[in-house]
Design a protein around this motif. Structure first.
Motif, PDB file in Angstrom:
ATOM      1  N   ALA A   1      48.403  23.549  21.007  1.00 52.37           N
ATOM      2  CA  ALA A   1      47.946  22.157  20.871  1.00 52.37           C
ATOM      3  C   ALA A   1      46.459  22.051  21.218  1.00 52.37           C
ATOM      4  O   ALA A   1      45.753  21.217  20.655  1.00 52.37           O
ATOM      5  CB  ALA A   1      48.776  21.228  21.750  1.00 52.37           C
ATOM      6  N   ASN A   2      45.980  22.902  22.115  1.00 53.14           N
ATOM      7  CA  ASN A   2      44.558  22.923  22.458  1.00 53.14           C
ATOM      8  C   ASN A   2      43.739  23.643  21.391  1.00 53.14           C
ATOM      9  O   ASN A   2      42.579  23.328  21.165  1.00 53.14           O
ATOM     10  CB  ASN A   2      44.331  23.632  23.797  1.00 53.14           C
ATOM     11  CG  ASN A   2      45.020  22.926  24.938  1.00 53.14           C
ATOM     12  OD1 ASN A   2      45.178  21.723  24.934  1.00 53.14           O
ATOM     13  ND2 ASN A   2      45.458  23.695  25.916  1.00 53.14           N
TER      14      ASN A   2
ATOM     15  N   PRO B   1      44.517  21.241  17.481  1.00 56.39           N
ATOM     16  CA  PRO B   1      45.028  19.882  17.752  1.00 56.39           C
ATOM     17  C   PRO B   1      45.269  19.042  16.494  1.00 56.39           C
ATOM     18  O   PRO B   1      46.091  18.128  16.529  1.00 56.39           O
ATOM     19  CB  PRO B   1      43.938  19.265  18.631  1.00 56.39           C
ATOM     20  CG  PRO B   1      42.708  20.057  18.342  1.00 56.39           C
ATOM     21  CD  PRO B   1      43.177  21.444  18.021  1.00 56.39           C
TER      22      PRO B   1
ATOM     23  N   GLN C   1      50.467  19.062  18.035  1.00 58.35           N
ATOM     24  CA  GLN C   1      50.199  18.125  19.120  1.00 58.35           C
ATOM     25  C   GLN C   1      50.857  18.571  20.422  1.00 58.35           C
ATOM     26  O   GLN C   1      50.327  18.357  21.495  1.00 58.35           O
ATOM     27  CB  GLN C   1      50.671  16.711  18.746  1.00 58.35           C
ATOM     28  CG  GLN C   1      49.736  16.016  17.746  1.00 58.35           C
ATOM     29  CD  GLN C   1      49.859  16.569  16.326  1.00 58.35           C
ATOM     30  OE1 GLN C   1      50.926  16.549  15.739  1.00 58.35           O
ATOM     31  NE2 GLN C   1      48.756  17.065  15.779  1.00 58.35           N
ATOM     32  N   SER C   2      52.028  19.226  20.321  1.00 55.65           N
ATOM     33  CA  SER C   2      52.674  19.738  21.529  1.00 55.65           C
ATOM     34  C   SER C   2      53.758  20.745  21.169  1.00 55.65           C
ATOM     35  O   SER C   2      54.251  20.774  20.045  1.00 55.65           O
ATOM     36  CB  SER C   2      53.285  18.595  22.357  1.00 55.65           C
ATOM     37  OG  SER C   2      54.376  18.013  21.667  1.00 55.65           O
TER      38      SER C   2
ATOM     39  N   TRP D   1      58.455  21.267  18.674  1.00 61.99           N
ATOM     40  CA  TRP D   1      57.073  21.107  18.245  1.00 61.99           C
ATOM     41  C   TRP D   1      56.838  19.679  17.806  1.00 61.99           C
ATOM     42  O   TRP D   1      57.716  19.069  17.187  1.00 61.99           O
ATOM     43  CB  TRP D   1      56.780  21.991  17.032  1.00 61.99           C
ATOM     44  CG  TRP D   1      56.950  23.457  17.230  1.00 61.99           C
ATOM     45  CD1 TRP D   1      58.095  24.187  17.029  1.00 61.99           C
ATOM     46  CD2 TRP D   1      55.959  24.388  17.633  1.00 61.99           C
ATOM     47  NE1 TRP D   1      57.850  25.511  17.290  1.00 61.99           N
ATOM     48  CE2 TRP D   1      56.553  25.666  17.659  1.00 61.99           C
ATOM     49  CE3 TRP D   1      54.611  24.258  17.966  1.00 61.99           C
ATOM     50  CZ2 TRP D   1      55.848  26.813  18.013  1.00 61.99           C
ATOM     51  CZ3 TRP D   1      53.908  25.404  18.309  1.00 61.99           C
ATOM     52  CH2 TRP D   1      54.521  26.663  18.337  1.00 61.99           C
ATOM     53  N   LYS D   2      55.666  19.151  18.106  1.00 65.21           N
ATOM     54  CA  LYS D   2      55.170  17.931  17.473  1.00 65.21           C
ATOM     55  C   LYS D   2      53.955  18.378  16.692  1.00 65.21           C
ATOM     56  O   LYS D   2      53.046  19.006  17.256  1.00 65.21           O
ATOM     57  CB  LYS D   2      54.815  16.864  18.508  1.00 65.21           C
ATOM     58  CG  LYS D   2      56.040  16.264  19.148  1.00 65.21           C
ATOM     59  CD  LYS D   2      55.711  15.114  20.066  1.00 65.21           C
ATOM     60  CE  LYS D   2      57.013  14.611  20.676  1.00 65.21           C
ATOM     61  NZ  LYS D   2      56.777  13.690  21.772  1.00 65.21           N
ATOM     62  N   TYR D   3      53.962  18.101  15.394  1.00 66.41           N
ATOM     63  CA  TYR D   3      52.902  18.627  14.536  1.00 66.41           C
ATOM     64  C   TYR D   3      52.598  17.633  13.424  1.00 66.41           C
ATOM     65  O   TYR D   3      53.334  16.668  13.214  1.00 66.41           O
ATOM     66  CB  TYR D   3      53.324  19.978  13.945  1.00 66.41           C
ATOM     67  CG  TYR D   3      54.545  19.900  13.055  1.00 66.41           C
ATOM     68  CD1 TYR D   3      54.415  19.860  11.668  1.00 66.41           C
ATOM     69  CD2 TYR D   3      55.823  19.846  13.591  1.00 66.41           C
ATOM     70  CE1 TYR D   3      55.532  19.765  10.858  1.00 66.41           C
ATOM     71  CE2 TYR D   3      56.937  19.751  12.789  1.00 66.41           C
ATOM     72  CZ  TYR D   3      56.788  19.720  11.417  1.00 66.41           C
ATOM     73  OH  TYR D   3      57.888  19.616  10.618  1.00 66.41           O
ATOM     74  N   THR D   4      51.506  17.869  12.709  1.00 58.43           N
ATOM     75  CA  THR D   4      51.119  17.011  11.595  1.00 58.43           C
ATOM     76  C   THR D   4      51.149  17.837  10.318  1.00 58.43           C
ATOM     77  O   THR D   4      50.476  18.862  10.213  1.00 58.43           O
ATOM     78  CB  THR D   4      49.700  16.434  11.815  1.00 58.43           C
ATOM     79  OG1 THR D   4      49.710  15.708  13.050  1.00 58.43           O
ATOM     80  CG2 THR D   4      49.305  15.501  10.686  1.00 58.43           C
TER      81      THR D   4
ATOM     82  N   GLU E   1      53.001  12.754  11.202  1.00 61.45           N
ATOM     83  CA  GLU E   1      53.458  13.380  12.437  1.00 61.45           C
ATOM     84  C   GLU E   1      54.953  13.649  12.324  1.00 61.45           C
ATOM     85  O   GLU E   1      55.717  12.765  11.941  1.00 61.45           O
ATOM     86  CB  GLU E   1      53.157  12.477  13.634  1.00 61.45           C
ATOM     87  CG  GLU E   1      51.669  12.428  13.933  1.00 61.45           C
ATOM     88  CD  GLU E   1      51.354  11.739  15.246  1.00 61.45           C
ATOM     89  OE1 GLU E   1      52.270  11.532  16.064  1.00 61.45           O
ATOM     90  OE2 GLU E   1      50.172  11.417  15.447  1.00 61.45           O
TER      91      GLU E   1
ATOM     92  N   THR F   1      58.432  16.308  13.881  1.00 61.08           N
ATOM     93  CA  THR F   1      58.925  17.136  14.982  1.00 61.08           C
ATOM     94  C   THR F   1      59.826  18.225  14.407  1.00 61.08           C
ATOM     95  O   THR F   1      60.401  18.061  13.328  1.00 61.08           O
ATOM     96  CB  THR F   1      59.735  16.317  16.007  1.00 61.08           C
ATOM     97  OG1 THR F   1      60.845  15.711  15.345  1.00 61.08           O
ATOM     98  CG2 THR F   1      58.884  15.267  16.678  1.00 61.08           C
TER      99      THR F   1
END
Length: 151
Positions: free
Chosen positions: A33-34, A37, A41-42, A59-62, A67, A69
């Motif tokens: 996520a870092n 980004p 996202q997480s 995972w949370k992603y785009t 967005e 999961t």
């Protein structure tokens, strides 16, 4: 077409070192996520621990500007072959595909490290598009990690 097993494969040369990529993906996915980004996202452990077979992560992603999961089980982490296999358990992708498995593999050919992404899946209906945007996501994601490592 529906219910037929399908497969997409993409391979990306990775100048930043395949061992680094494997370590990040297998043992420290929460750090992605870092690193990326705009894409990730997480990444949270729901059961077990990072880098352990049988663990469940979310995972949370785009993807395509949306967005989403994905809840996945880590099915197989092979340190020697540098592969990680994720089985999709829940998420938006399972509304379109069933039995989705995502594998990445690091291999070295002629002194160059390559990251190979493989998505195996079944289409839920004949008019469902193949997950080309997902394989594109993985290609871009891999390149962003490489850029991040190189600075």
């Amino acid at each position: 077409m529906a219910g037929l097993p399908c497969k997409l494969v993409a391979q990306v040369a990775f100048k930043a070192g395949g061992d680094v990529f494997h370590y990040l993906m297998a043992k420290r996915p929460q750090h992605l996520a870092n690193v990326t980004p705009g894409k990730i996202q997480s990444c949270d452990v729901l059961q077990g621990s990072y880098g352990t077979d049988g663990s469940v992560i979310q995972w949370k992603y785009t993807l395509d500007g949306k967005e989403e999961t994905a809840k996945q089980a880590l099915q197989d982490i092979d340190e020697e072959k540098k592969t990680v296999t994720y089985k999709m358990l829940e998420g938006e992708l399972l509304q379109l595909y069933k039995n989705m498995i995502i594998i990445f593999h690091v291999e070295t050919k002629n002194g160059v490290d390559f990251i190979t992404w493989t998505i195996t899946y079944e289409l839920i209906s004949a008019d469902t598009p193949h997950p080309l945007s997902l394989i594109k996501f993985f290609i871009e994601f891999t390149k962003e990690i490489e850029t991040h490592i190189f600075g």
